[in-house]
Design a protein around this motif. Structure first.
Motif, mmCIF file in Angstrom:
data_model
loop_
_atom_site.group_PDB
_atom_site.id
_atom_site.type_symbol
_atom_site.label_atom_id
_atom_site.label_comp_id
_atom_site.label_asym_id
_atom_site.label_seq_id
_atom_site.Cartn_x
_atom_site.Cartn_y
_atom_site.Cartn_z
ATOM 1 N N TYR A 11 0.832 -1.202 0.000
ATOM 2 C CA TYR A 11 0.000 0.000 0.000
ATOM 3 C C TYR A 11 0.866 1.251 0.000
ATOM 4 O O TYR A 11 2.000 1.245 0.491
ATOM 5 C CB TYR A 11 -0.900 0.009 1.231
ATOM 6 N N ILE A 12 0.303 2.308 -0.535
ATOM 7 C CA ILE A 12 0.975 3.607 -0.520
ATOM 8 C C ILE A 12 0.263 4.490 0.491
ATOM 9 O O ILE A 12 -0.970 4.607 0.453
ATOM 10 C CB ILE A 12 0.974 4.238 -1.927
ATOM 11 N N GLY A 13 1.017 5.081 1.394
ATOM 12 C CA GLY A 13 0.413 5.884 2.456
ATOM 13 C C GLY A 13 0.767 7.355 2.349
ATOM 14 O O GLY A 13 1.798 7.732 1.780
ATOM 15 N N ASN A 14 -0.097 8.187 2.876
ATOM 16 C CA ASN A 14 0.092 9.645 2.940
ATOM 17 C C ASN A 14 0.003 10.327 1.583
ATOM 18 O O ASN A 14 0.481 11.451 1.424
ATOM 19 C CB ASN A 14 1.436 10.043 3.578
ATOM 20 N N VAL A 15 -0.535 9.647 0.567
ATOM 21 C CA VAL A 15 -0.711 10.265 -0.754
ATOM 22 C C VAL A 15 -2.145 10.011 -1.206
ATOM 23 O O VAL A 15 -2.442 8.967 -1.779
ATOM 24 C CB VAL A 15 0.260 9.682 -1.808
ATOM 25 N N PRO A 16 -3.042 10.961 -0.949
ATOM 26 C CA PRO A 16 -4.432 10.742 -1.335
ATOM 27 C C PRO A 16 -4.569 10.622 -2.849
ATOM 28 O O PRO A 16 -3.882 11.320 -3.603
ATOM 29 C CB PRO A 16 -5.155 12.006 -0.833
ATOM 30 N N GLY A 17 -5.428 9.715 -3.257
ATOM 31 C CA GLY A 17 -5.750 9.622 -4.678
ATOM 32 C C GLY A 17 -4.852 8.721 -5.494
ATOM 33 O O GLY A 17 -5.187 8.376 -6.621
ATOM 34 N N VAL A 18 -3.714 8.326 -4.954
ATOM 35 C CA VAL A 18 -2.819 7.462 -5.734
ATOM 36 C C VAL A 18 -3.275 6.014 -5.591
ATOM 37 O O VAL A 18 -3.698 5.584 -4.521
ATOM 38 C CB VAL A 18 -1.369 7.620 -5.233
ATOM 39 N N ARG A 19 -3.203 5.262 -6.673
ATOM 40 C CA ARG A 19 -3.576 3.844 -6.620
ATOM 41 C C ARG A 19 -2.641 3.148 -5.625
ATOM 42 O O ARG A 19 -1.443 3.371 -5.623
ATOM 43 C CB ARG A 19 -3.411 3.242 -8.018
ATOM 44 N N GLY A 20 -3.208 2.315 -4.808
ATOM 45 C CA GLY A 20 -2.370 1.655 -3.811
ATOM 46 C C GLY A 20 -2.973 1.761 -2.429
ATOM 47 O O GLY A 20 -2.291 1.564 -1.422
ATOM 48 N N GLN A 21 -4.269 2.085 -2.363
ATOM 49 C CA GLN A 21 -4.955 2.168 -1.072
ATOM 50 C C GLN A 21 -5.894 0.978 -0.872
ATOM 51 O O GLN A 21 -6.316 0.719 0.247
ATOM 52 C CB GLN A 21 -5.814 3.441 -0.989
ATOM 53 N N ASN A 22 -6.250 0.307 -1.953
ATOM 54 C CA ASN A 22 -7.292 -0.719 -1.879
ATOM 55 C C ASN A 22 -6.709 -2.119 -1.726
ATOM 56 O O ASN A 22 -5.565 -2.377 -2.107
ATOM 57 C CB ASN A 22 -8.162 -0.678 -3.142
ATOM 58 N N THR A 23 -7.534 -3.012 -1.189
ATOM 59 C CA THR A 23 -7.111 -4.405 -1.009
ATOM 60 C C THR A 23 -7.775 -5.267 -2.081
ATOM 61 O O THR A 23 -8.987 -5.184 -2.283
ATOM 62 C CB THR A 23 -7.531 -4.914 0.385
ATOM 63 N N PHE A 24 -6.952 -6.062 -2.739
ATOM 64 C CA PHE A 24 -7.458 -6.966 -3.777
ATOM 65 C C PHE A 24 -7.213 -8.415 -3.362
ATOM 66 O O PHE A 24 -6.253 -8.705 -2.627
ATOM 67 C CB PHE A 24 -6.738 -6.701 -5.112
#
Lengths: 338, 74
Positions: free
Chosen positions: A277-290
């Protein structure tokens, strides 16, 4: 406890501070008072908030639930870019605090409908006794305990605290001993031992790696780190790549570019980690769980909020019925208890 | 709260160190010097602060703090 006037050695972390009467260890909160090592912030937190679980960050542990988050002053590390330096590097006498013994803390969590308590923000290892006593009471009341830590602790206290915890987010700041020493005043090996110990003890572990430009954004080192995680902690261990913002003694460095985080995420996925996951960057792909089996979207997040949830109560993907690593409960508003 | 995981060091190394400190103290005593231990083993590590007698700034808990905006990480 030694005789009055004795120097004591604190054995809570690998620094093994020898503390003369009236002095504290490097953490500033473990003080030799008349020959007795005293945890002076026991029952006196300086930060207290109700956060979403995603803020810890924990993405595979009771998503979308509120968590009472507590911290006292003090830290045994001295990271140059500490994101919470006012709290972690401050003198306990210099900041405001509240009298909140473990019983009151647990009561507060229950009254405010928080199913979990996080020992976080600064370093729970240095307020070990407060975290341990609170965690024991919380467990008795059916609450979960979450540790957010740099993992720089000796084995015996680590074992004792982890035995009371359900989940931990552990910082893996560098995969380079020299950087740990130069930037954080710590070392790598004890942190790696702590991570493995937590996993062996059945604590749900997620790792956070704060990506700092020029210090730990090198692909080769990141590759070695990801291989170690996959091998020693497991390929389904969530890894949070967090964006650095200039703070404390590292205001000379720029914020981490989004492209760096995206590149490192791709690298980590290529090394076999399933949940990066990518943290502290709103809107960037990398917040969701697949789902790692069929690629279906399982948990959709907007900021710290869960907006979609497709995991069954037994922790399986609703599409393919395969197990999803983590400890799951439907979030409030999406099938869970508010 | 009395801290756990502490001991009073009394190893052979500590004895030798204490004898060394005693000798040094005696040698320097005439000049009014006093040797004290310091926390940490790195020369650039923050020194332990003298905190006794300890005076924490304890305030009444205002529960609005629980929901207040904050920018702490973690």
């Amino acid at each position: 406890m030694g005789p009055p006037g004795a120097t004591v050695e604190c054995q809570i972390c690998p620094k093994l501070c020898r503390i003369a009467p009236g002095q504290s260890g490097e953490c500033r909160v473990r003080v030799n008072l008349d020959g007795a090592l005293t945890a002076v912030t026991w029952g006196f937190p300086s930060a207290l908030h109700i956060d979403p679980m995603e803020k810890k960050p924990l993405f595979h542990f009771k998503p979308g639930t509120p968590i009472l988050s507590v911290a006292t002053a003090g830290c045994n590390l001295h990271c140059a870019g500490c994101q919470n330096h006012e709290l972690s590097q401050g003198n306990p006498e210099a900041m405001e605090t509240w009298a909140l013994p473990p019983g009151d803390l647990v009561q507060l969590a229950m009254v405010r409908g928080c199913p979990s308590i996080a020992y976080t923000y600064s370093e729970p290892i240095v307020y070990f006794e407060y975290a341990r006593d609170s965690a024991a009471l919380a467990r008795d009341k059916g609450l979960s305990n979450v540790l957010v830590t740099a993992g720089y602790a000796n084995a015996a206290p680590a074992r004792e605290l982890l035995s009371l915890c359900d989940a931990a987010n552990i910082d893996l700041k560098f995969f380079d001993d020299r950087r740990y020493r130069d930037v954080c005043d710590a070392s790598l090996a004890p942190v790696l031992r702590f991570i493995v110990l937590a996993r062996e003890m059945g604590v749900w572990v997620e790792l956070t790696h704060l990506v700092i430009p020029t210090l730990n954004d090198d692909d080769a080192v990141a590759q070695r780190m990801c291989r170690w995680i996959a091998r020693e902690v497991g390929p389904e261990t969530p890894l949070h790549l967090s964006r650095f913002t200039p703070r404390h003694r590292q205001k000379n460095l720029p914020p981490t570019p989004s492209e760096t985080l995206v590149r490192m995420r791709a690298l980590a996925l290529a090394e076999g980690l399933a949940h990066v996951y990518i943290g502290n960057v709103p809107g960037v792909r990398g917040q969701n769980t697949f789902c790692r089996h069929d690629g279906e979207l399982l948990v959709e997040r907007k900021g710290f909020h869960v907006t979609r949830y497709a995991i069954d109560d037994n922790g399986t993907c609703r599409h393919c019925n395969n197990k999803v690593a983590g400890i799951w409960a439907a979030p409030p508003g999406l099938g869970g208890t508010p | 709260m009395t801290g756990t995981f502490a001991r009073v060091p009394w190893s052979r190394r500590a004895v030798v160190r204490r004898l060394g400190l005693l000798g040094g103290s005696l040698a320097l005593g005439a000049a009014g010097w006093q040797l004290t231990a310091s926390a940490g083993d790195r020369p650039d590590a923050p020194r332990g602060r003298v905190t006794a007698p300890l005076r924490l700034r304890v305030r009444p808990l205002d529960l609005r703090v629980l929901d207040a905006h904050h920018d702490l990480a973690g």
